[in-house]
Write a protein that holds these residues in place. Structure first.
Motif, short mmCIF file in Angstrom:
data_model
loop_
_atom_site.label_atom_id
_atom_site.label_comp_id
_atom_site.label_asym_id
_atom_site.label_seq_id
_atom_site.Cartn_x
_atom_site.Cartn_y
_atom_site.Cartn_z
N ARG A 48 66.40 -24.76 -67.21
CA ARG A 48 66.29 -23.79 -66.12
C ARG A 48 67.10 -22.53 -66.44
N LYS A 67 56.21 -23.22 -69.56
CA LYS A 67 55.50 -24.19 -68.72
C LYS A 67 54.05 -24.32 -69.18
N SER A 122 60.91 -31.19 -68.04
CA SER A 122 61.02 -29.78 -67.69
C SER A 122 62.17 -29.50 -66.74
N ASP A 123 62.69 -28.28 -66.85
CA ASP A 123 63.62 -27.75 -65.86
C ASP A 123 64.97 -28.47 -65.82
N GLN A 165 53.34 -30.29 -66.07
CA GLN A 165 53.05 -30.64 -67.47
C GLN A 165 51.67 -31.22 -67.70
N CYS A 192 62.85 -22.58 -69.38
CA CYS A 192 61.73 -22.94 -68.51
C CYS A 192 61.17 -21.67 -67.85
N THR A 240 62.72 -28.35 -71.44
CA THR A 240 62.87 -26.95 -71.01
C THR A 240 64.07 -26.86 -70.07
N ARG A 299 67.56 -33.39 -64.12
CA ARG A 299 66.71 -32.35 -63.54
C ARG A 299 66.45 -32.61 -62.06
#
Ligand code: FAD
Ligand code: AMP
Lengths: 325, 260
Positions: A158, A103, A119-120, B127, A98, A156, A135
């Motif tokens: 971290r 991103k 994400s993350d 996103q 990430c 993704t 997350r």
């Protein structure tokens, strides 16, 4: 049926990101549960030489999209290269570190392939052959565990959270040659910013200063500790807003997220928005003259004292320690 | 020039976060909703662009009743029109479904530029802007700290690890705002009064042509469980004068925490 994990390995200027190798290591650890192989994709110009080393970190196969048009990162060209690699490999999961690059283009790639995107991630729970990423949400005040559906998901990871491991072997390197379409927007220049030698979001040790350092003339005091520790310098928003330092150093909800092994907060009160950017650090040290400062509730070790007195002594002690070793 | 701004209503960043029964979401009881902080930069950039090139600005927010005040806040700052995308189908959408709903509201509107925040605080996904750009087939620049536009092309600067990236592209485009892009103006009393009288257009899934296409079985990423972060073990204050404190700290960092 899609299988295995494809890891996007980020490189800039011929340097592979450590955080990408962490993502690859994690993919290797999760591969048995997921089923199928771990493969990697490298995108850039003149990057083929970076491929072989990825075997060590767990890639069985490395796809290389090497094209002069990919010299500089641009959202659309990298989206095209990655989505073509995904079509070729048909993985169940795509991992990426990430970073600011991920991103920017990973969600675009996910939308192109109508796939989930999370994400993350800081951890995974496995449910049969499915990975459920965990997350932080609400700036780390809660953690969400996600269920993913569909044949393909992008995740993704971290930086600095997943351990590096060199448990892999050799990788087969394969070219994926593509006609890269002209993008509607492209990166025309990249200027190095004067800043940390070690990137803040990937540093193993971070030393941050807040309003308690009294003024910008005292940054050298913290920089001395950074140099002794090989740490990156960070800052609270209060001192960024006061113009003492550039925004690229800011840690927190509206700055960078860091999760180093060691975070040393110097003269920082510990506002919730600051904690949002650093509360996942492994060990937190707080140096603050106010024994009631909220940062002490989150610190592993706290020193009530004057930063300008404590930090130079700490720098000396660390230097001595390194001399003896 | 037609300019859109997407804003998300999010719990006030100072709000105390508790987990709701069922552990699928936070408990929204008593939580005050605000415009996501990064979206304030998006609103400001839209207003600045209109001041420069002329045109018409529209703010769009998807969600339930919490969006109304947030939309009014945008109007009070000077945005011309407000659209509320509201439907029971839109509850608990993942990022891709959110982008699909926003795209349905934007695609035939003749918009040349869409400003958004780089991250909706709370969900913290970062996103939706990139997904929306893809669905619309627009150029994009995310996390912009500088932006310029002449009506057909744009230039943007973004911060990356240890460097700045300079982007040039052609409209239409999606731009997501990072802190530093501008200094948002706050609504004045006149703006607030005027905003109260303005109409907010409401569109549901059927009007947007996305009935049955988002939410429910279409969701690809759903929260299985929400939990509080692991408790950090009780910390320790190191006593003594500064010399004693420093030598104790170094010892602990070495032999207890193993980080030196
Ligand atoms: C939407 C929003 C987003 C935000 N995002 C961020 C963010 O990303 N990052 C961030 O950091 N903040 C952020 N903030 C700001 C945050 O709320 C705090 O205002 C900020 O973190 C305070 O910075 P500070 O700790 O340096 O200053 P202060 O809160 O003023 O604290 C200074 C501390 O230094 C101590 N001190 C003073 N002198 C000495 C001395 N000689 N020796 C030792 N200690 C001393 C004091 O006891 C005090 O605890 C955000 C706020 C909002 C509303
Ligand atoms: N429900 C929504 N309504 C309008 N805009 C949204 C919504 N969700 C996200 N956005 C936009 O997308 C940006 C990034 O959100 P996210 O990807 O969720 O972090 C926000 O700053 C908004 O500009």
């Amino acid at each position: 049926m899609s299988q295995g994990i494809l890891v996007f390995v980020e490189q800039r200027g011929g340097q592979v990101r450590k955080a990408s190798l962490e993502a690859l290591s994690e993919a290797h650890r999760r591969a048995a549960a997921v089923g199928g192989d771990v493969s990697a994709v490298l995108i850039g110009s003149g990057v083929k030489g970076l491929a072989a080393q990825l075997g060590k970190f767990g890639a069985k196969k490395v796809l290389v999209v090497d094209n002069a048009a990919l010299e500089n990162y641009s959202t659309e060209t990298f989206t095209q290269a990655l989505t073509e690699a995904v079509k070729k490999v048909s993985p169940k999961y795509v991992f990426a570190a990430c970073t600011s690059m991920a991103k920017d283009f990973i969600p675009r790639a996910a939308a192109r392939l109508d796939a989930a995107c999370v994400s993350d991630a800081m951890d995974f729970v496995t449910e049969g052959a499915n990975l459920c990423p965990v997350r932080p949400m609400y700036s780390g005040k809660t953690f969400g565990t996600y269920s993913l559906s569909g044949d393909l998901s992008f995740i993704t990871l971290r930086p600095n959270v997943f351990a590096l491991s060199e448990a892999g072997g050799d990788a087969a390197v394969e070219d994926l040659s593509l006609e890269i379409s002209a993008p509607k927007a492209k990166v025309v220049a990249v200027h190095a910013a004067e800043g940390n030698k070690v990137e803040l979001s990937e540093a193993a040790i971070v030393v941050s200063g807040g309003r308690g350092i009294k003024g910008p003339e005292n940054w050298p005091v913290l920089q001395g500790l950074c140099d002794a520790l090989g740490a990156a310098l960070g800052a609270s928003r209060a001192v960024v807003d006061a113009g003492w330092i550039d925004h690229q150093f800011q840690v927190g909800q509206t700055g960078k997220t860091v999760s180093p092994q060691l975070y040393i907060a110097c003269g920082i009160s510990g506002a919730i928005q600051h904690l949002a950017g650093m509360s996942s650090s492994k060990v937190i040290v707080a140096i603050n003259k106010d024994p009631e400062a909220p940062i002490f509730k989150h610190a592993t070790y706290g020193i009530v004292g004057d930063v300008l007195e404590v930090v130079p002594k700490l720098t000396d002690a660390v230097r001595k320690l390194h001399e003896h070793n | 020039m037609k300019i859109a701004v997407c804003v998300k209503a999010v719990p006030d960043t100072e709000a105390k976060i508790a987990i709701a029964d069922g552990k699928k979401n936070i408990d929204f009881a008593g939580v005050r909703f605000v415009t996501s902080p990064y979206d304030e930069f998006a609103i400001e950039e839209a207003l600045k662009l209109k001041e420069k090139l002329g045109g018409d600005t529209t703010v769009i927010s998807m969600g339930g009743a919490e969006c109304t005040d947030v939309l009014r806040d945008s109007l009070a700052r000077g945005i011309d029109n407000a659209v509320h995308l509201n439907d029971a189908d839109f509850a608990g959408l993942d990022t891709l479904s959110t982008a699909k709903v926003l795209a349905s509201a934007i695609k035939d509107g003749g918009y040349e530029i869409v400003f958004m925040g780089q991250q909706g605080v709370g969900g913290d996904n970062s996103q939706v802007p990139s997904m929306l750009a893809e669905l619309l087939g627009f150029a994009q620049a995310t996390m912009a700290v500088k932006f310029e536009c002449d009506g057909t092309t744009f230039k943007a600067e973004r911060e990356i690890e240890g460097a700045h990236e300079f982007i040039e592209g052609s409209l239409p485009a999606v731009i997501s705002a990072q802190k530093g892009l501008n200094e948002p103006r706050y609504p004045g009393i006149k703006g607030v009064m005027a905003a109260r009288r303005k109409e907010i257009a409401v569109k549901d899934a059927a009007a947007l042509g996305v009935k049955g296409q988002v939410g429910g079985a279409n969701l690809k990423a759903t929260i299985k469980e929400m939990a509080l972060p692991p408790e950090r073990p009780q910390g320790r204050k190191i006593e003594g004068d500064s010399d004693a404190q420093v030598s104790e700290l170094v010892k602990l960092l070495r032999s207890e925490a193993h980080v030196l």
